[in-house]
Design a protein around this motif. Sequence first.
Motif, short mmCIF file in Angstrom:
data_model
loop_
_atom_site.label_atom_id
_atom_site.label_comp_id
_atom_site.label_asym_id
_atom_site.label_seq_id
_atom_site.Cartn_x
_atom_site.Cartn_y
_atom_site.Cartn_z
N ALA A 86 0.83 -1.21 0.00
CA ALA A 86 0.00 0.00 0.00
C ALA A 86 0.86 1.25 0.00
N LYS A 87 1.97 1.21 0.75
CA LYS A 87 2.86 2.37 0.81
C LYS A 87 3.48 2.66 -0.56
N VAL A 88 3.98 1.62 -1.22
CA VAL A 88 4.59 1.79 -2.53
C VAL A 88 3.56 2.32 -3.53
N GLN A 89 2.33 1.83 -3.42
CA GLN A 89 1.26 2.33 -4.29
C GLN A 89 1.00 3.82 -4.02
N ASP A 90 1.04 4.21 -2.75
CA ASP A 90 0.88 5.63 -2.42
C ASP A 90 1.96 6.47 -3.10
N GLU A 91 3.21 5.99 -3.06
CA GLU A 91 4.31 6.76 -3.64
C GLU A 91 4.09 6.96 -5.14
N ALA A 92 3.58 5.94 -5.81
CA ALA A 92 3.28 6.08 -7.24
C ALA A 92 2.23 7.16 -7.45
N GLY A 93 1.20 7.16 -6.60
CA GLY A 93 0.17 8.19 -6.70
C GLY A 93 0.72 9.58 -6.47
N HIS A 94 1.63 9.71 -5.50
CA HIS A 94 2.23 11.02 -5.22
C HIS A 94 2.97 11.54 -6.46
N GLY A 95 3.70 10.64 -7.12
CA GLY A 95 4.40 11.05 -8.33
C GLY A 95 3.44 11.55 -9.39
N LEU A 96 2.30 10.87 -9.54
CA LEU A 96 1.32 11.28 -10.55
C LEU A 96 0.70 12.63 -10.20
N TYR A 97 0.37 12.86 -8.91
CA TYR A 97 -0.16 14.17 -8.52
C TYR A 97 0.82 15.27 -8.91
N LEU A 98 2.09 15.02 -8.64
CA LEU A 98 3.11 16.05 -8.86
C LEU A 98 3.40 16.27 -10.33
N GLN A 156 2.67 22.90 1.81
CA GLN A 156 1.23 23.12 1.71
C GLN A 156 0.91 24.62 1.67
N ARG A 157 1.88 25.45 2.07
CA ARG A 157 1.69 26.90 2.06
C ARG A 157 2.49 27.56 0.94
N THR A 158 3.07 26.77 0.05
CA THR A 158 3.86 27.35 -1.02
C THR A 158 2.98 28.22 -1.92
N SER A 159 3.59 29.13 -2.66
CA SER A 159 2.82 30.16 -3.37
C SER A 159 2.11 29.63 -4.61
N TYR A 160 2.56 28.50 -5.18
CA TYR A 160 1.93 28.00 -6.40
C TYR A 160 0.77 27.08 -6.04
N GLY A 161 -0.43 27.48 -6.40
CA GLY A 161 -1.65 26.79 -5.98
C GLY A 161 -1.69 25.30 -6.25
N PRO A 162 -1.46 24.83 -7.49
CA PRO A 162 -1.54 23.39 -7.76
C PRO A 162 -0.54 22.57 -6.94
N TYR A 163 0.63 23.10 -6.70
CA TYR A 163 1.64 22.40 -5.89
C TYR A 163 1.19 22.33 -4.43
N ALA A 164 0.72 23.45 -3.91
CA ALA A 164 0.27 23.49 -2.51
C ALA A 164 -0.88 22.52 -2.27
N ARG A 165 -1.83 22.49 -3.20
CA ARG A 165 -3.00 21.62 -3.02
C ARG A 165 -2.63 20.15 -3.15
#
Length: 330
Positions: A86-98, A156-165
């Motif tokens: 599950a953790k490795v799957q999460d990391e893949a998802g994080h990469g896709l969000y970014l 989470q407080r960075t100035s670029y909206g899509p990155y912060a969200r």
Amino acid sequence: MYAQMIKSTGQGVKSLDEMDPDERAFQERINAGGKIEPKDWMPDGYRKNLIRQIGQHAHSEIVGQLPEGNWITRAPTLERKAILLAKVQDEAGHGLYLYCAAETLGVTRDDLTRDLLSGKMKYSSIFNYPTLTWADMGAVGWLVDGAAIMNQVPLQRTSYGPYARAMVRICKEESFHQRQGFDIMMKMANGTEAQRKMAQDALNRFWYPSLMMFGPSDKESVHSAQSMAWKIKMNTNDELRQKFVDQTVPQAEYLGLTVPDEHLKWNEETGHYDFSEPDWEEFFDVLKGNGPCNNERLEARNKAWDEGRWVREGLLAHAQKKQAAKLAAE
């Protein structure tokens, strides 16, 4: 961690009086705590800095699956196997969000991937170290994900909206990753003598590479000031490293483990721990591609890219066929 060797404009930070009207309005918006969105005007340096940082962050999430994936089939119990999977799957998802966040800046995911595979773009240096024992899965979760959280929560407080969200969900999942790593270390530290030695060995090997994740002192960088003025970067490397040490040392003591630093001590005057600096020559050598696993990591990503070509081409052909049918029906 995600700004290791990231360069901004290479120039000093301009005062508001030195900026043209567009730059001034942009900076005043950031100073007031506003978010920058994809269609807003932004300086070229801001866009390029974000592409490099978000791209490196995404690559780190994807490459970071490799040292953990190595242990999925060898986890000691079915429960541990399921948690690690599950953790490795999460990391893949994080990469896709970014990658999606980076695409809002006008770069394609394929371009970012090609830059990674060619060595033009980097990923966090920590993933160029091997995971030799099951205790390393605990050290990676406890130390590596713990250091990642130190970097990510402020983003989470960075100035670029899509990155912060994107960081909001990522931080929630990373907190789970850190807890499962600490749980593994607790089991090992309270287990047999062999297991305790294994846990201590993992801490010994991952302590200094974890400190390196925050990057060299900001005093050595001309780029951090601009990144912080733009609120792409929220804290200095030294601030985050100190916070990590202050939080982690009591956890190691609770586990009954010893941090491998003979100079580590609590400083009553500063209210912080004094600690030894990592070997920065080793850090830069790893970034240059000379770490224990640099070649192995890039070979694995190149292999996945080449062998996945037919999947990408098939999905693209299907999407084009579907779009053509939709247009023909209109």
